[in-house]
Design a protein around this motif. Structure first.
Motif, PDB file in Angstrom:
ATOM      1  N   PRO A  28     -13.312   3.734   5.064  1.00 21.68           N
ATOM      2  CA  PRO A  28     -13.815   4.803   4.191  1.00 21.68           C
ATOM      3  C   PRO A  28     -13.610   6.212   4.754  1.00 21.68           C
ATOM      4  CG  PRO A  28     -15.426   3.046   4.332  1.00 21.68           C
ATOM      5  CD  PRO A  28     -14.343   2.728   5.328  1.00 21.68           C
ATOM      6  N   HIS A  29     -13.769   6.384   6.051  1.00 15.17           N
ATOM      7  CA  HIS A  29     -13.612   7.711   6.656  1.00 15.17           C
ATOM      8  C   HIS A  29     -12.167   8.199   6.514  1.00 15.17           C
ATOM      9  CE1 HIS A  29     -14.439  11.055   9.345  1.00 15.17           C
ATOM     10  NE2 HIS A  29     -13.358  10.716  10.026  1.00 15.17           N
ATOM     11  N   SER A  30     -11.214   7.327   6.773  1.00 15.00           N
ATOM     12  CA  SER A  30      -9.805   7.704   6.644  1.00 15.00           C
ATOM     13  C   SER A  30      -9.463   8.021   5.195  1.00 15.00           C
ATOM     14  CB  SER A  30      -8.901   6.582   7.158  1.00 15.00           C
ATOM     15  OG  SER A  30      -9.099   6.387   8.538  1.00 15.00           O
ATOM     16  N   PHE A  31      -9.941   7.194   4.276  1.00 19.56           N
ATOM     17  CA  PHE A  31      -9.689   7.437   2.850  1.00 19.56           C
ATOM     18  C   PHE A  31     -10.265   8.788   2.436  1.00 19.56           C
ATOM     19  CE2 PHE A  31     -10.839   7.191  -1.639  1.00 19.56           C
ATOM     20  CZ  PHE A  31      -9.642   6.767  -2.208  1.00 19.56           C
ATOM     21  N   ALA A  32     -11.483   9.082   2.882  1.00 14.39           N
ATOM     22  CA  ALA A  32     -12.126  10.348   2.527  1.00 14.39           C
ATOM     23  C   ALA A  32     -11.368  11.538   3.101  1.00 14.39           C
ATOM     24  CB  ALA A  32     -13.577  10.361   3.018  1.00 14.39           C
ATOM     25  N   GLY A  33     -10.654  11.341   4.197  1.00 15.56           N
ATOM     26  CA  GLY A  33      -9.900  12.406   4.823  1.00 15.56           C
ATOM     27  C   GLY A  33      -8.598  12.741   4.124  1.00 15.56           C
ATOM     28  N   GLY A  34      -8.203  11.941   3.163  1.00 17.96           N
ATOM     29  CA  GLY A  34      -6.977  12.155   2.406  1.00 17.96           C
ATOM     30  C   GLY A  34      -6.393  10.817   1.995  1.00 17.96           C
ATOM     31  N   HIS A  35      -5.848  10.776   0.797  1.00 19.56           N
ATOM     32  CA  HIS A  35      -5.273   9.534   0.288  1.00 19.56           C
ATOM     33  C   HIS A  35      -4.258   9.861  -0.805  1.00 19.56           C
ATOM     34  CE1 HIS A  35      -9.004  10.402  -1.935  1.00 19.56           C
ATOM     35  NE2 HIS A  35      -8.281  10.069  -2.996  1.00 19.56           N
ATOM     36  N   ILE A  36      -3.479   8.880  -1.184  1.00 25.09           N
ATOM     37  CA  ILE A  36      -2.510   9.057  -2.252  1.00 25.09           C
ATOM     38  C   ILE A  36      -3.271   9.445  -3.516  1.00 25.09           C
ATOM     39  CG2 ILE A  36      -0.801   7.894  -3.707  1.00 25.09           C
ATOM     40  CD1 ILE A  36      -0.175   6.101  -1.277  1.00 25.09           C
ATOM     41  N   ALA A  39      -5.411   7.097  -5.895  1.00 21.73           N
ATOM     42  CA  ALA A  39      -5.728   5.821  -5.241  1.00 21.73           C
ATOM     43  C   ALA A  39      -7.210   5.496  -5.351  1.00 21.73           C
ATOM     44  CB  ALA A  39      -5.322   5.862  -3.771  1.00 21.73           C
ATOM     45  N   LEU A  40      -7.484   4.216  -5.426  1.00 22.72           N
ATOM     46  CA  LEU A  40      -8.839   3.698  -5.438  1.00 22.72           C
ATOM     47  C   LEU A  40      -9.100   3.055  -4.086  1.00 22.72           C
ATOM     48  CD1 LEU A  40     -11.443   2.900  -7.006  1.00 22.72           C
ATOM     49  CD2 LEU A  40     -10.229   0.835  -7.698  1.00 22.72           C
ATOM     50  N   HIS A  41     -10.214   3.405  -3.457  1.00 24.18           N
ATOM     51  CA  HIS A  41     -10.548   2.791  -2.176  1.00 24.18           C
ATOM     52  C   HIS A  41     -11.177   1.427  -2.429  1.00 24.18           C
ATOM     53  CE1 HIS A  41     -13.036   2.086   1.475  1.00 24.18           C
ATOM     54  NE2 HIS A  41     -11.846   2.329   1.983  1.00 24.18           N
ATOM     55  N   LEU A  42     -10.647   0.417  -1.755  1.00 27.59           N
ATOM     56  CA  LEU A  42     -11.221  -0.928  -1.868  1.00 27.59           C
ATOM     57  C   LEU A  42     -11.711  -1.390  -0.509  1.00 27.59           C
ATOM     58  CD1 LEU A  42      -8.894  -3.072  -4.171  1.00 27.59           C
ATOM     59  CD2 LEU A  42     -11.047  -1.950  -4.722  1.00 27.59           C
ATOM     60  N   ASP A  43     -12.885  -1.977  -0.522  1.00 24.38           N
ATOM     61  CA  ASP A  43     -13.424  -2.642   0.651  1.00 24.38           C
ATOM     62  C   ASP A  43     -14.093  -3.926   0.173  1.00 24.38           C
ATOM     63  OD1 ASP A  43     -15.897  -1.907  -0.458  1.00 24.38           O
ATOM     64  OD2 ASP A  43     -16.235  -0.302   0.989  1.00 24.38           O
ATOM     65  N   ASN A  44     -14.728  -4.648   1.062  1.00 20.61           N
ATOM     66  CA  ASN A  44     -15.334  -5.925   0.681  1.00 20.61           C
ATOM     67  C   ASN A  44     -16.404  -5.777  -0.387  1.00 20.61           C
ATOM     68  OD1 ASN A  44     -13.682  -7.371   2.379  1.00 20.61           O
ATOM     69  ND2 ASN A  44     -15.123  -7.328   4.083  1.00 20.61           N
ATOM     70  N   CYS A  64      -2.150   0.746   3.176  1.00 20.85           N
ATOM     71  CA  CYS A  64      -3.002   0.772   4.362  1.00 20.85           C
ATOM     72  C   CYS A  64      -2.502   1.912   5.257  1.00 20.85           C
ATOM     73  CB  CYS A  64      -2.985  -0.578   5.078  1.00 20.85           C
ATOM     74  SG  CYS A  64      -1.367  -1.030   5.749  1.00 20.85           S
ATOM     75  N   TYR A  65      -2.723   1.825   6.541  1.00 25.56           N
ATOM     76  CA  TYR A  65      -2.289   2.888   7.450  1.00 25.56           C
ATOM     77  C   TYR A  65      -0.769   2.951   7.578  1.00 25.56           C
ATOM     78  CZ  TYR A  65      -7.123   3.154   9.041  1.00 25.56           C
ATOM     79  OH  TYR A  65      -8.472   3.299   9.090  1.00 25.56           O
ATOM     80  N   HIS A  66      -0.168   1.814   7.948  1.00 32.03           N
ATOM     81  CA  HIS A  66       1.266   1.802   8.249  1.00 32.03           C
ATOM     82  C   HIS A  66       2.051   0.722   7.498  1.00 32.03           C
ATOM     83  CE1 HIS A  66      -0.495   3.752  11.885  1.00 32.03           C
ATOM     84  NE2 HIS A  66       0.405   4.633  11.535  1.00 32.03           N
ATOM     85  N   GLY A  67       1.411  -0.034   6.647  1.00 26.04           N
ATOM     86  CA  GLY A  67       2.119  -1.040   5.863  1.00 26.04           C
ATOM     87  C   GLY A  67       2.039  -2.449   6.396  1.00 26.04           C
ATOM     88  N   ASN A  68       1.146  -2.698   7.330  1.00 26.12           N
ATOM     89  CA  ASN A  68       1.004  -4.046   7.882  1.00 26.12           C
ATOM     90  C   ASN A  68      -0.132  -4.814   7.207  1.00 26.12           C
ATOM     91  OD1 ASN A  68       3.135  -3.703   9.770  1.00 26.12           O
ATOM     92  ND2 ASN A  68       1.766  -2.478  11.026  1.00 26.12           N
ATOM     93  N   SER A  69      -1.345  -4.273   7.269  1.00 27.85           N
ATOM     94  CA  SER A  69      -2.502  -4.937   6.654  1.00 27.85           C
ATOM     95  C   SER A  69      -2.333  -5.055   5.140  1.00 27.85           C
ATOM     96  CB  SER A  69      -3.785  -4.170   6.953  1.00 27.85           C
ATOM     97  OG  SER A  69      -4.028  -4.144   8.336  1.00 27.85           O
ATOM     98  N   SER A  70      -1.629  -4.118   4.555  1.00 28.97           N
ATOM     99  CA  SER A  70      -1.440  -4.151   3.104  1.00 28.97           C
ATOM    100  C   SER A  70      -0.662  -5.377   2.660  1.00 28.97           C
ATOM    101  CB  SER A  70      -0.747  -2.876   2.615  1.00 28.97           C
ATOM    102  OG  SER A  70       0.527  -2.737   3.207  1.00 28.97           O
ATOM    103  N   GLN A  71       0.140  -5.958   3.543  1.00 29.58           N
ATOM    104  CA  GLN A  71       0.884  -7.160   3.168  1.00 29.58           C
ATOM    105  C   GLN A  71      -0.058  -8.340   2.944  1.00 29.58           C
ATOM    106  OE1 GLN A  71       4.568  -7.888   5.387  1.00 29.58           O
ATOM    107  NE2 GLN A  71       4.391  -5.785   6.155  1.00 29.58           N
ATOM    108  N   GLN A  72      -1.056  -8.479   3.800  1.00 32.86           N
ATOM    109  CA  GLN A  72      -2.035  -9.553   3.621  1.00 32.86           C
ATOM    110  C   GLN A  72      -2.837  -9.337   2.344  1.00 32.86           C
ATOM    111  OE1 GLN A  72      -4.237  -9.432   7.282  1.00 32.86           O
ATOM    112  NE2 GLN A  72      -2.833 -10.837   8.299  1.00 32.86           N
ATOM    113  N   ALA A  73      -3.238  -8.094   2.108  1.00 32.26           N
ATOM    114  CA  ALA A  73      -4.006  -7.785   0.903  1.00 32.26           C
ATOM    115  C   ALA A  73      -3.156  -8.002  -0.346  1.00 32.26           C
ATOM    116  CB  ALA A  73      -4.530  -6.355   0.958  1.00 32.26           C
ATOM    117  N   ALA A  74      -1.892  -7.615  -0.298  1.00 30.47           N
ATOM    118  CA  ALA A  74      -1.001  -7.809  -1.448  1.00 30.47           C
ATOM    119  C   ALA A  74      -0.838  -9.294  -1.746  1.00 30.47           C
ATOM    120  CB  ALA A  74       0.351  -7.150  -1.184  1.00 30.47           C
ATOM    121  N   ALA A  75      -0.702 -10.112  -0.714  1.00 26.54           N
ATOM    122  CA  ALA A  75      -0.601 -11.558  -0.914  1.00 26.54           C
ATOM    123  C   ALA A  75      -1.871 -12.097  -1.563  1.00 26.54           C
ATOM    124  CB  ALA A  75      -0.335 -12.258   0.420  1.00 26.54           C
ATOM    125  N   TYR A  76      -3.007 -11.571  -1.172  1.00 29.86           N
ATOM    126  CA  TYR A  76      -4.285 -11.975  -1.760  1.00 29.86           C
ATOM    127  C   TYR A  76      -4.313 -11.670  -3.260  1.00 29.86           C
ATOM    128  CZ  TYR A  76      -9.299 -11.876  -2.758  1.00 29.86           C
ATOM    129  OH  TYR A  76     -10.536 -12.066  -3.326  1.00 29.86           O
TER     130      TYR A  76
END
Length: 110
Positions: A28-36, A39-44, A64-76
């Motif tokens: 949430p802190h990173s999203f609040a600091g700037g985002h596309i 964009a909608l912020h998603l958390d649990n 996500c930050y660099h495109g790594n965690s977003s792959q797991q979320a995209a698969a979900y």
């Protein structure tokens, strides 16, 4: 099992201009600091409501930050039946460098 695609910055920008949704899974802190922009912020906590209300036929870009965690979320999301799911290669960090005019900046606190 459904598939997602990894997508570069320019194709992602084009999809956004065509009405794709973008979800940001950073903290949430990173999203609040700037985002596309848009964009909608998603958390649990917000995920169940998003999944219930989302148009599963609309293109969905996961960031996500660099495109790594977003792959797991995209698969979900693909496994949940979202038809067109993309993971943004390079994530927010690369987007911010390439498209600084397409960043929602934080509101200064007074």
């Amino acid at each position: 099992m459904s598939e997602f695609e990894r997508i570069g910055l320019e194709p992602a920008r084009q999809l956004l201009e065509q009405g794709a949704a973008v979800v940001d899974i950073r903290d949430p802190h990173s999203f609040a600091g700037g985002h596309i922009t848009g964009a909608l912020h998603l958390d649990n906590n917000s995920l169940p409501d998003f999944v219930t209300a989302a148009d599963r036929e609309q293109a969905l870009i996961v960031c996500c930050y660099h495109g790594n965690s977003s792959q797991q979320a995209a698969a979900y999301f693909a496994d949940l039946g979202f038809a067109r799911v993309y993971s943004l290669d390079g994530g927010y960090a690369l987007w911010q460098q390439q498209y600084p005019d397409k960043i929602a900046q934080p509101t200064p606190q007074t």
